[in-house]
Write a protein that holds these residues in place. Sequence first.
Motif, PDB file in Angstrom:
ATOM      1  N   LEU A  92       0.810  -1.213   0.000  1.00  0.00           N
ATOM      2  CA  LEU A  92       0.000   0.000   0.000  1.00  0.00           C
ATOM      3  C   LEU A  92       0.838   1.254   0.000  1.00  0.00           C
ATOM      4  O   LEU A  92       1.846   1.357   0.694  1.00  0.00           O
ATOM      5  N   MET A  93       0.389   2.214  -0.798  1.00  0.00           N
ATOM      6  CA  MET A  93       0.837   3.583  -0.696  1.00  0.00           C
ATOM      7  C   MET A  93      -0.399   4.447  -0.865  1.00  0.00           C
ATOM      8  O   MET A  93      -1.086   4.369  -1.886  1.00  0.00           O
ATOM      9  N   GLY A  94      -0.724   5.252   0.144  1.00  0.00           N
ATOM     10  CA  GLY A  94      -1.952   6.044   0.093  1.00  0.00           C
ATOM     11  C   GLY A  94      -1.729   7.462   0.561  1.00  0.00           C
ATOM     12  O   GLY A  94      -0.774   7.756   1.287  1.00  0.00           O
ATOM     13  N   ALA A  95      -2.605   8.361   0.170  1.00  0.00           N
ATOM     14  CA  ALA A  95      -2.571   9.752   0.601  1.00  0.00           C
ATOM     15  C   ALA A  95      -4.008  10.230   0.740  1.00  0.00           C
ATOM     16  O   ALA A  95      -4.937   9.668   0.147  1.00  0.00           O
ATOM     17  N   PHE A  96      -4.189  11.278   1.528  1.00  0.00           N
ATOM     18  CA  PHE A  96      -5.545  11.756   1.783  1.00  0.00           C
ATOM     19  C   PHE A  96      -5.531  13.229   2.150  1.00  0.00           C
ATOM     20  O   PHE A  96      -4.518  13.774   2.609  1.00  0.00           O
ATOM     21  N   ALA A  97      -6.648  13.867   1.932  1.00  0.00           N
ATOM     22  CA  ALA A  97      -6.877  15.250   2.347  1.00  0.00           C
ATOM     23  C   ALA A  97      -8.333  15.352   2.776  1.00  0.00           C
ATOM     24  O   ALA A  97      -9.225  14.857   2.080  1.00  0.00           O
ATOM     25  N   GLN A  98      -8.559  15.957   3.923  1.00  0.00           N
ATOM     26  CA  GLN A  98      -9.915  16.120   4.433  1.00  0.00           C
ATOM     27  C   GLN A  98     -10.088  17.535   4.964  1.00  0.00           C
ATOM     28  O   GLN A  98      -9.184  18.097   5.592  1.00  0.00           O
ATOM     29  N   LEU A  99     -11.249  18.097   4.705  1.00  0.00           N
ATOM     30  CA  LEU A  99     -11.586  19.435   5.171  1.00  0.00           C
ATOM     31  C   LEU A  99     -13.039  19.416   5.608  1.00  0.00           C
ATOM     32  O   LEU A  99     -13.907  18.904   4.894  1.00  0.00           O
ATOM     33  N   GLU A 100     -13.297  19.934   6.797  1.00  0.00           N
ATOM     34  CA  GLU A 100     -14.665  19.922   7.326  1.00  0.00           C
ATOM     35  C   GLU A 100     -14.967  21.279   7.943  1.00  0.00           C
ATOM     36  O   GLU A 100     -14.174  21.813   8.720  1.00  0.00           O
ATOM     37  N   TYR A 101     -16.123  21.823   7.586  1.00  0.00           N
ATOM     38  CA  TYR A 101     -16.558  23.096   8.140  1.00  0.00           C
ATOM     39  C   TYR A 101     -17.931  22.923   8.771  1.00  0.00           C
ATOM     40  O   TYR A 101     -18.848  22.361   8.148  1.00  0.00           O
ATOM     41  N   ARG A 102     -18.072  23.406  10.002  1.00  0.00           N
ATOM     42  CA  ARG A 102     -19.345  23.318  10.717  1.00  0.00           C
ATOM     43  C   ARG A 102     -19.784  24.713  11.119  1.00  0.00           C
ATOM     44  O   ARG A 102     -18.988  25.517  11.601  1.00  0.00           O
ATOM     45  N   HIS A 103     -21.070  24.964  10.930  1.00  0.00           N
ATOM     46  CA  HIS A 103     -21.652  26.232  11.375  1.00  0.00           C
ATOM     47  C   HIS A 103     -23.042  25.921  11.908  1.00  0.00           C
ATOM     48  O   HIS A 103     -23.935  25.546  11.155  1.00  0.00           O
ATOM     49  N   GLU A 104     -23.174  26.021  13.234  1.00  0.00           N
ATOM     50  CA  GLU A 104     -24.414  25.614  13.882  1.00  0.00           C
ATOM     51  C   GLU A 104     -24.731  24.180  13.464  1.00  0.00           C
ATOM     52  O   GLU A 104     -23.920  23.297  13.677  1.00  0.00           O
ATOM     53  N   ASN A 105     -25.875  23.947  12.812  1.00  0.00           N
ATOM     54  CA  ASN A 105     -26.240  22.570  12.439  1.00  0.00           C
ATOM     55  C   ASN A 105     -25.822  22.200  11.020  1.00  0.00           C
ATOM     56  O   ASN A 105     -26.132  21.106  10.554  1.00  0.00           O
ATOM     57  N   TRP A 106     -25.185  23.140  10.318  1.00  0.00           N
ATOM     58  CA  TRP A 106     -24.661  22.821   8.992  1.00  0.00           C
ATOM     59  C   TRP A 106     -23.313  22.106   9.121  1.00  0.00           C
ATOM     60  O   TRP A 106     -22.502  22.438   9.976  1.00  0.00           O
ATOM     61  N   LYS A 107     -23.072  21.176   8.235  1.00  0.00           N
ATOM     62  CA  LYS A 107     -21.747  20.547   8.147  1.00  0.00           C
ATOM     63  C   LYS A 107     -21.427  20.312   6.677  1.00  0.00           C
ATOM     64  O   LYS A 107     -22.218  19.713   5.951  1.00  0.00           O
ATOM     65  N   THR A 108     -20.276  20.805   6.250  1.00  0.00           N
ATOM     66  CA  THR A 108     -19.816  20.639   4.876  1.00  0.00           C
ATOM     67  C   THR A 108     -18.448  19.985   4.907  1.00  0.00           C
ATOM     68  O   THR A 108     -17.582  20.379   5.688  1.00  0.00           O
ATOM     69  N   THR A 109     -18.266  18.972   4.074  1.00  0.00           N
ATOM     70  CA  THR A 109     -16.999  18.239   4.067  1.00  0.00           C
ATOM     71  C   THR A 109     -16.457  18.114   2.652  1.00  0.00           C
ATOM     72  O   THR A 109     -17.208  18.008   1.684  1.00  0.00           O
ATOM     73  N   PHE A 110     -15.141  18.144   2.567  1.00  0.00           N
ATOM     74  CA  PHE A 110     -14.439  17.839   1.322  1.00  0.00           C
ATOM     75  C   PHE A 110     -13.441  16.734   1.625  1.00  0.00           C
ATOM     76  O   PHE A 110     -12.650  16.845   2.560  1.00  0.00           O
ATOM     77  N   ASP A 111     -13.484  15.679   0.838  1.00  0.00           N
ATOM     78  CA  ASP A 111     -12.593  14.533   1.028  1.00  0.00           C
ATOM     79  C   ASP A 111     -11.888  14.213  -0.274  1.00  0.00           C
ATOM     80  O   ASP A 111     -12.491  14.244  -1.358  1.00  0.00           O
ATOM     81  N   ALA A 112     -10.620  13.882  -0.162  1.00  0.00           N
ATOM     82  CA  ALA A 112      -9.866  13.388  -1.306  1.00  0.00           C
ATOM     83  C   ALA A 112      -8.989  12.237  -0.835  1.00  0.00           C
ATOM     84  O   ALA A 112      -8.349  12.335   0.216  1.00  0.00           O
ATOM     85  N   GLY A 113      -8.993  11.155  -1.597  1.00  0.00           N
ATOM     86  CA  GLY A 113      -8.183  10.004  -1.235  1.00  0.00           C
ATOM     87  C   GLY A 113      -7.476   9.421  -2.441  1.00  0.00           C
ATOM     88  O   GLY A 113      -8.011   9.417  -3.568  1.00  0.00           O
ATOM     89  N   TYR A 114      -6.271   8.963  -2.223  1.00  0.00           N
ATOM     90  CA  TYR A 114      -5.489   8.325  -3.290  1.00  0.00           C
ATOM     91  C   TYR A 114      -4.865   7.058  -2.713  1.00  0.00           C
ATOM     92  O   TYR A 114      -4.380   7.049  -1.591  1.00  0.00           O
ATOM     93  N   GLN A 115      -4.883   6.001  -3.511  1.00  0.00           N
ATOM     94  CA  GLN A 115      -4.358   4.731  -3.003  1.00  0.00           C
ATOM     95  C   GLN A 115      -3.815   3.883  -4.147  1.00  0.00           C
ATOM     96  O   GLN A 115      -4.476   3.721  -5.183  1.00  0.00           O
ATOM     97  N   GLU A 116      -2.608   3.401  -3.957  1.00  0.00           N
ATOM     98  CA  GLU A 116      -2.023   2.390  -4.840  1.00  0.00           C
ATOM     99  C   GLU A 116      -1.892   1.109  -4.035  1.00  0.00           C
ATOM    100  O   GLU A 116      -1.192   1.076  -3.028  1.00  0.00           O
ATOM    101  N   LEU A 117      -2.587   0.059  -4.470  1.00  0.00           N
ATOM    102  CA  LEU A 117      -2.617  -1.184  -3.708  1.00  0.00           C
ATOM    103  C   LEU A 117      -2.196  -2.347  -4.594  1.00  0.00           C
ATOM    104  O   LEU A 117      -2.769  -2.570  -5.668  1.00  0.00           O
ATOM    105  N   GLU A 118      -1.162  -3.085  -4.178  1.00  0.00           N
ATOM    106  CA  GLU A 118      -0.753  -4.321  -4.836  1.00  0.00           C
ATOM    107  C   GLU A 118      -1.232  -5.474  -3.964  1.00  0.00           C
ATOM    108  O   GLU A 118      -0.597  -5.857  -2.988  1.00  0.00           O
TER     109      GLU A 118
END
Length: 937
Positions: free
Chosen positions: A673-699
């Motif tokens: 395995l070789m993997g990478a990731f990025a996550q971003l989450e914003y919350r405002h009161e009851n709102w929640k917004t997320t951005f996710d990015a994932g990369y993976q090389e699996l043998e």
Amino acid sequence: MRALLIIFVAFTSFGLQAKWQTIKTENFNVHYPQSLQQWAYSAANELEVVRDKVLAQQGRALSERADVIIYDPENAANGFALPSTDKPMMALQATPPQADSVIANNTSWQQLLILHEYIHLVHLSQPSRNQWRQHLRDWHDITDLLDAVLPRWVSEGYATLLESRLTGRGRLYDNYSESIVRYYAQQGALPTYSALDDGDKSYLSNSMAYLVGVRFLAWLEDNYGAQTLDAVWTRVQAVESRSFETAFSGAFGAPASQLYRRFIVEYSYQAMQQEKALIPTQSELWQQFAYAARDIAFSPDGSQFLVVEQNRKRQVTLNIYESKENVEAIEQFNKRNEAILNADPKDIVDIAPEVFPKKRLAQLNAHNFAGIYYPQWLNDSHIYFVAKTPTADDSFINDLFVWKVGTGKPKQLTEGAGIRRFSIIDANTVIAEVSRLGYSQLVIMELDSGKQTPITTSKLGDVHDFPVLSNKKTTLAYVHVTPNKRWQLVVKDLSHDATEIVYLPKSHQYLSGLTWSHDDDKLYFISGVAGHLAVMRYDVESKVLETLPASAKPLEQIITHSQQLLVSYATPEGVKVNKIVSPAWRTVSVLEQVDEAEQKELHPHQLPAAKIDQTALPSSDYSVFEQSYSIALSGALNSASFDSLGVSLKGQDVLRQLAWQLGAEKSINNGALMGAFAQLEYRHENWKTTFDAGYQELEADKQSHSLQVNTSNESSFKQFALSSSYRFGEALNYLAPELGVIRVQHSEKTWNGGRYSFNGRAMWDTQQHGVALQVSAAQWLGELDGFDYQVNLFAKAWQIPFYASVDSRYSSELPLSVGGGALTSTSISNSLHAVSEPMLPHLFATGSRYLGYEFATSWQQGKPKLFYKQHQLDGEVIGQNYGIKMHMPLSRVILDKAADFAPAGLTDLQFSAGVGRIEGRNMTNENRVWFSVWYEL
């Protein structure tokens, strides 16, 4: 990076105005919701005063600005601090303590709270003088916290010591606290050194880290000097690495455990000498409870009494007992002894207990973690009481409920009232102390309309408590305190709107437990002097004040009915109730009318008088861009696939409205395995917004069980997802619809699509029994045509938990893969294609339709589960596994409420581990094990 964050937040905040504000003083960032603005103004001024005095006393200050959170999440008095050398934080809860609390003896709640929590930070957040160690603490929050932590009795005892030394008030000089510790010493029940941190399961033992810890540290200062104790804190952060025990022994020349034994002997000897000097009031045991018991009250006809009980597992019940002697229990005891003697005439049977427990008639369990507080009889069949209700902003507030004795769920009578103690005028009207947002006030409350008519003014810093209405509804008594003063007893004639302050002798400190005699002639209460508590009474007509002799017992409540006078008190075994026999009352002369509280010592660096300064200070909207950063390490051991390590840079603001992490992970025992990731989450009161990015090389063929993998040997995976949800409801019961877009690239193919989904939860809990249902479902659109849903059911019976879950997924185009443990690069949100199973290797099997279900149980919630799980792919069972496993949100379990405001490296940490057996097609049946720790926003 900052520009990207600004664009992201602007896009997701929907133009909503920030509710939180920030005041920046010279040394603190004070964050507060607008509803607590006046409390925050005063706190901001007090913080700088406290800092200056502590710096003068200790020669220490924080090297970084401290974040101060002001909020009111529980409608109760509390606070906490989280030490850190680069991001120290403390949280102050605005609701003031009540008169019968061990923290009621204060100059003001705000000053005591700020001082106590700031001492924690100064005491524990000092940087290490070992340069390399400090560099590691700067970059790794977990190391920073572990280096700061001292034994609980040390950290809490020292903060309590200085709360008392620097104000002349506090728990070291509190009569109620002293009465508890002294009585426990007289019973030989003070904790051993090993039990001082967390108690020994005896009643009140968990409080001894504060109450005994402060007295031991004060004894050390008195006998060895304050500089010797202070040297321990200097030695702990030396270039040479030392534990607390090593630092203590080097400074004092003996281990802390050895000196603690000497302290216990001296303190107990003094306690025994003081007990001999007391003239005990004649009494007889009337009832003994198994553990905690409070708010005892007789029914109007006197045939029953109610009591709120709490067992060692902190389960709360409202119980109704018969008032008369338990004849059945006596008969059973006698029959048992008779049977023993018939079988063995030479045997010696048990002697009868001092009192037989009264017969229980009915019981009400606290629902949904709400508690039960201050119950009172409306009539012989209905009881009013206070419980906490959840709100939409994840806080709790006290409301009034009514329970018809012997029936099921109570009925809620108020909404968002903030009510604490109260007295009943009639079925629709009560006189109550309302405490909201730090303000305490007595009001007449009409339950049908919610209308409130003030009896007292509402002023920040003032506290009212124990409103007790006479049986004839003509006279109201209560206690009242203002900053720097002592608690005062007030009697108000409602017929003539006349108010009288009942002054106590100058030496008295502590005032609680108000109750009227059956004929309204006298008002009973508990007061204290010289570390002892006494029952006192005041004759409203003759203005005569009387007292019983001081008691060795830590009195908690006075209960009156007909001609009976009962008192409850704390013992190591639990609460007991004694009936006073032939009380010897004596008249008390009050020589001068004293409002000022007695201060036990004048410290050279004593704090000035508490000041509620609500002068407006410059403030600004809270900013999410003042972030804490930390290196975050993760790792996994997995016999089915591979062992891996991950490293990331993690950041967030103190309110955790904006959180993110960037990182990579790699297998370490093979090149699978070789993997990478990025996550971003914003919350405002009851709102929640997320951005996710994932990369993976699996043998896949490099995994431990690669020969069983029936898919292609190599897999390249990329995913980008943006989603936003809004939660309706509160923390316990809610529904959250969500919209999102996603792009998935798997090997050579790419899919673009969207999703609409919801997740929700409904629960019902009575401590002994409970049910919770959590459901999430999503419909996938575009090239990602498919759906998924998960149903999790929890139930418990007699505290034994049971779990069941169903996971169903379908994808018409994107292949679903089954297998692999939790990794940050593959466990990002919105993942349709990957079904995690740590007992199978990654890419064990692929298909278009998945169905999995699981059953589990344990001996207690939060403990490892015995489980059975089955996996079906395209209608065929591909494997089943069973064993023992555990998953927990580690940050929340360790830090509790502090996890809401902790530095980035201390939040979002997850833990999973298990061992079990896997069976199925295309595999060798065998045992497998896994262990993983990772961060998941």
